[in-house]
Design a protein around this motif. Structure first.
Motif, PDB file in Angstrom:
ATOM      1  N   PHE A 226     100.011 -28.521  16.118  1.00 29.60           N
ATOM      2  CA  PHE A 226     100.652 -29.186  17.256  1.00 29.60           C
ATOM      3  C   PHE A 226     101.782 -28.321  17.823  1.00 29.60           C
ATOM      4  O   PHE A 226     101.992 -28.273  19.040  1.00 29.60           O
ATOM      5  CB  PHE A 226     101.195 -30.557  16.840  1.00 29.60           C
ATOM      6  N   LYS A 227     102.515 -27.622  16.943  1.00 32.25           N
ATOM      7  CA  LYS A 227     103.581 -26.746  17.434  1.00 32.25           C
ATOM      8  C   LYS A 227     103.009 -25.599  18.262  1.00 32.25           C
ATOM      9  O   LYS A 227     103.612 -25.167  19.247  1.00 32.25           O
ATOM     10  CB  LYS A 227     104.399 -26.205  16.259  1.00 32.25           C
ATOM     11  N   ASN A 228     101.852 -25.113  17.862  1.00 28.71           N
ATOM     12  CA  ASN A 228     101.206 -24.068  18.650  1.00 28.71           C
ATOM     13  C   ASN A 228     100.759 -24.606  20.007  1.00 28.71           C
ATOM     14  O   ASN A 228     100.789 -23.889  21.008  1.00 28.71           O
ATOM     15  CB  ASN A 228     100.019 -23.476  17.893  1.00 28.71           C
ATOM     16  N   ALA A 229     100.343 -25.867  20.036  1.00 32.04           N
ATOM     17  CA  ALA A 229      99.934 -26.474  21.309  1.00 32.04           C
ATOM     18  C   ALA A 229     101.101 -26.497  22.289  1.00 32.04           C
ATOM     19  O   ALA A 229     100.942 -26.160  23.474  1.00 32.04           O
ATOM     20  CB  ALA A 229      99.401 -27.886  21.080  1.00 32.04           C
ATOM     21  N   VAL A 230     102.299 -26.874  21.816  1.00 31.48           N
ATOM     22  CA  VAL A 230     103.449 -26.925  22.733  1.00 31.48           C
ATOM     23  C   VAL A 230     104.023 -25.537  22.987  1.00 31.48           C
ATOM     24  O   VAL A 230     104.667 -25.307  24.023  1.00 31.48           O
ATOM     25  CB  VAL A 230     104.544 -27.890  22.215  1.00 31.48           C
ATOM     26  N   ARG A 231     103.783 -24.601  22.076  1.00 32.12           N
ATOM     27  CA  ARG A 231     104.193 -23.213  22.352  1.00 32.12           C
ATOM     28  C   ARG A 231     103.394 -22.650  23.515  1.00 32.12           C
ATOM     29  O   ARG A 231     103.930 -22.008  24.414  1.00 32.12           O
ATOM     30  CB  ARG A 231     103.996 -22.351  21.096  1.00 32.12           C
ATOM     31  N   VAL A 232     102.085 -22.919  23.484  1.00 32.50           N
ATOM     32  CA  VAL A 232     101.212 -22.419  24.551  1.00 32.50           C
ATOM     33  C   VAL A 232     101.453 -23.165  25.854  1.00 32.50           C
ATOM     34  O   VAL A 232     101.480 -22.579  26.935  1.00 32.50           O
ATOM     35  CB  VAL A 232      99.730 -22.550  24.118  1.00 32.50           C
ATOM     36  N   GLN A 233     101.628 -24.489  25.753  1.00 32.75           N
ATOM     37  CA  GLN A 233     101.812 -25.330  26.942  1.00 32.75           C
ATOM     38  C   GLN A 233     103.071 -26.197  26.724  1.00 32.75           C
ATOM     39  O   GLN A 233     102.992 -27.307  26.211  1.00 32.75           O
ATOM     40  CB  GLN A 233     100.583 -26.212  27.172  1.00 32.75           C
ATOM     41  N   PRO A 234     104.235 -25.696  27.126  1.00 37.69           N
ATOM     42  CA  PRO A 234     105.502 -26.368  26.801  1.00 37.69           C
ATOM     43  C   PRO A 234     105.656 -27.780  27.348  1.00 37.69           C
ATOM     44  O   PRO A 234     106.518 -28.516  26.880  1.00 37.69           O
ATOM     45  CB  PRO A 234     106.550 -25.427  27.432  1.00 37.69           C
ATOM     46  N   LYS A 235     104.840 -28.183  28.314  1.00 38.25           N
ATOM     47  CA  LYS A 235     104.942 -29.539  28.862  1.00 38.25           C
ATOM     48  C   LYS A 235     103.810 -30.445  28.370  1.00 38.25           C
ATOM     49  O   LYS A 235     103.394 -31.373  29.052  1.00 38.25           O
ATOM     50  CB  LYS A 235     104.950 -29.492  30.389  1.00 38.25           C
ATOM     51  N   PHE A 236     103.322 -30.181  27.176  1.00 35.29           N
ATOM     52  CA  PHE A 236     102.192 -30.919  26.607  1.00 35.29           C
ATOM     53  C   PHE A 236     102.738 -32.186  25.933  1.00 35.29           C
ATOM     54  O   PHE A 236     103.043 -32.204  24.741  1.00 35.29           O
ATOM     55  CB  PHE A 236     101.469 -30.035  25.604  1.00 35.29           C
ATOM     56  N   ALA A 237     102.836 -33.264  26.694  1.00 35.34           N
ATOM     57  CA  ALA A 237     103.467 -34.492  26.206  1.00 35.34           C
ATOM     58  C   ALA A 237     102.770 -35.057  24.976  1.00 35.34           C
ATOM     59  O   ALA A 237     103.427 -35.486  24.007  1.00 35.34           O
ATOM     60  CB  ALA A 237     103.489 -35.536  27.327  1.00 35.34           C
ATOM     61  N   ASP A 238     101.438 -35.097  24.982  1.00 35.69           N
ATOM     62  CA  ASP A 238     100.701 -35.690  23.862  1.00 35.69           C
ATOM     63  C   ASP A 238     100.945 -34.936  22.559  1.00 35.69           C
ATOM     64  O   ASP A 238     100.987 -35.534  21.479  1.00 35.69           O
ATOM     65  CB  ASP A 238      99.207 -35.726  24.169  1.00 35.69           C
ATOM     66  N   ALA A 239     101.093 -33.612  22.655  1.00 33.14           N
ATOM     67  CA  ALA A 239     101.341 -32.827  21.440  1.00 33.14           C
ATOM     68  C   ALA A 239     102.732 -33.131  20.879  1.00 33.14           C
ATOM     69  O   ALA A 239     102.916 -33.229  19.662  1.00 33.14           O
ATOM     70  CB  ALA A 239     101.188 -31.341  21.737  1.00 33.14           C
ATOM     71  N   TYR A 240     103.737 -33.286  21.756  1.00 32.66           N
ATOM     72  CA  TYR A 240     105.067 -33.693  21.291  1.00 32.66           C
ATOM     73  C   TYR A 240     105.005 -35.076  20.638  1.00 32.66           C
ATOM     74  O   TYR A 240     105.657 -35.326  19.617  1.00 32.66           O
ATOM     75  CB  TYR A 240     106.050 -33.718  22.461  1.00 32.66           C
TER      76      TYR A 240
END
Length: 524
Positions: A226-240
């Motif tokens: 999940f941290k990699n998901a927000v690293r790649v896409q910083p506005k990824f609300a669902d991953a946060y």
């Protein structure tokens, strides 16, 4: 002078056995009429291109007749020359039809061209040849997601984690393929395709991977994904949101939970999703402090059902618990939570006791809820507690004596206890109520065999085949009955051969071997 393999113009060669690939080639030529000229300019041997392509040979070992030819196709991918890649791989598909890396790369090229259904189809062909090729599952998950088939996408990612529970393996492939194999190169400009496509796909892959790790109780790995998901896409609300949910009880870091859920809430508000913003806020606070909307319990219930439909059973359980926190006597939440726990048990998690507890609570809330009795009996049956199954279902019979599932599970429990007459009676009643139930008919056939009532068993298995003609166990048992009991060779051989083909499809090699022994004995 004979031209070397690398100097051949392979990009116009397409398999005559796959019209779809030829059509793709024609589409490319129409869309990019000057592509061939550009490809010629970039076709010369390039050490940097080869270095990018070489890891594919290591990741997908295969006994190639000509490994350099396969490398030529991969190098076309690296350049973004989809036409050339299709030519090489379609030719290789004809030459070595069992080479699983060819189907994988054909799928990858089709996906690079936006042909996601073809992409997924080629990945499935690759997996039939090599079911443990874990990188194929990662790509299949992305292809399914791009087609809008979320359930299949999450299932593919769960299959990958079921085989390899190492984040680094997934991370290596997702990073390497995205950066090097040309999926995001525009063949016309040789620059990156539409802005954000690579980010969107890679972030979603990490997000699905995180969910898959959660399903197997691998919470630290899930956090990394999940941290990699927000690293790649910083506005990824669902991953946060998922990062915050992980820290509530799995990783137990309140400060991080607060940070992640507040960011999820902010991003949800920003995009106008006030419902999920409210859910993030509720998740971020203790039950006493959480703001309760009028339909909070119902919304969490819907969230649980959504997650359960996607096969994300652990997260569904968490959602049902939130629903119960707002409505302590929420029958549907307890019942569906029991079903989700049962599904986790089937995945190999030790959750059957939790399932039993959820079903028991459902019965306490609604003592005449027959479905909870049936689900509870199925859970007891999984634990081998047959007397408990019988006790629960005797109560269920008082509530609904016309429910065939009650008779099915009672019959199964009695048969396991060796009470064959009672089992036979239960299955016969079940068949009377549900003549087209496959499981009841088949179980009736089994208990008839146990009782030595071979003609009744034969009739039951023939009825099974009426309902489902390709049911391998019924063909196998009919073959056995015709040969060993009735001494009729022709139908015996026909059913055994059919069973052999069906088991071979299922890769049940042990059954195939047994059937071959029976068939060989028939000929002796």
């Amino acid at each position: 002078m004979k031209k070397s393999r690398s100097a051949r113009k392979t990009y116009l060669r397409f398999s005559s056995g796959d019209e779809a690939l030829s059509t793709l080639g024609e589409e490319l030529l129409k869309k990019y009429p000057d592509m061939l000229e550009k490809v010629e300019r970039f076709h010369r041997t390039d050490k940097a291109i080869r270095r990018k392509a070489e890891p594919v040979l290591e990741l997908f070992p295969y006994d190639w007749e000509d490994p350099e030819y396969f490398m030529e196709g991969v190098m076309h991918c690296v350049r973004g020359n989809y036409l050339g890649a299709l030519g090489v791989f379609s030719d290789l598909m004809d030459r070595q039809p069992k080479a699983y890396p060819v189907y994988h790369m054909l799928g990858y090229v089709c996906g690079s061209m936006g042909k996601y259904k073809m992409e997924a189809d080629y990945y499935r062909k690759a997996l039939k040849l090599k079911p443990d090729a874990v990188q194929v599952y990662y790509d299949l998950a992305i292809a399914c997601w791009l087609m809008g088939k979320e359930q299949k996408a999450f299932a593919a990612m769960k299959d990958s984690v079921g085989r390899v529970q190492d984040f680094n393996v997934a991370d290596h492939w997702l990073t390497y393929a995205s950066d090097n194999l040309g999926r995001y190169i525009d063949p016309d400009t040789l620059a990156e395709k539409e802005e954000g496509e690579k980010v969107r796909c890679q972030a979603q892959a990490y997000y699905m991977l995180g969910h898959a790790f959660v399903e197997f109780g691998l919470n630290a790995e899930a956090r990394t994904a999940f941290k990699n998901a927000v690293r790649v896409q910083p506005k990824f609300a669902d991953a946060y949101f998922e990062l915050g949910a992980l820290h509530i009880k799995k990783l137990r870091n309140k400060d991080r939970r607060k940070k992640y859920l507040e960011e999820a809430e902010r991003l949800y508000v920003q995009r106008g999703d006030l419902l999920r913003a409210s859910m993030a806020q509720q998740l971020n606070q203790s039950r006493d402090e959480a703001p309760e909307e009028e339909d909070s319990a119902e919304e969490w219930m819907k969230e649980g059902l959504r997650l359960q439909t996607l096969g994300l059973y652990q997260r569904a359980v968490d959602a049902y618990k939130m629903a119960i926190s707002f409505e302590p006597q929420f029958l549907d939440a307890y019942y569906n939570m029991g079903i989700a726990y049962g599904s986790l048990e089937e995945q190999g998690m030790d959750t059957i006791v939790s399932a039993i507890g959820a079903f028991k609570q459902s019965i306490r809330i609604k003592p005449d809820f027959v479905h909870a009795y049936i689900a509870l009996s199925a859970a007891y049956l999984r634990r081998g507690e047959h007397r408990e199954v019988i006790a629960v279902l005797e109560k269920a019979l008082e509530i609904d004596p016309e429910n065939y599932n009650v008779y099915y599970y009672l019959g199964t429990a009695y048969r396991s206890e060796g009470q064959l007459d009672l089992a036979l009676d239960m299955f016969e009643r079940g068949v009377f109520l549900a003549p087209d139930s496959l499981q009841v008919r088949f179980s009736l056939g089994l208990v008839c065999m146990d009782c030595g009532e071979h003609e009744s068993a034969r009739d039951a298995f023939l009825e099974v085949l009426r309902i489902k003609p390709d049911f391998p166990d019924a063909h196998y048992l009919l073959g056995y009955l015709y040969r060993e009991v009735f001494g009729v060779e022709e139908p015996a051989a026909a059913h055994l051969r059919k069973a052999e083909k069906l088991y071979a499809k299922l890769k049940d090699h042990e059954r195939v071997e047994k059937i071959q022994q029976l068939l060989n004995a028939t000929h002796e």
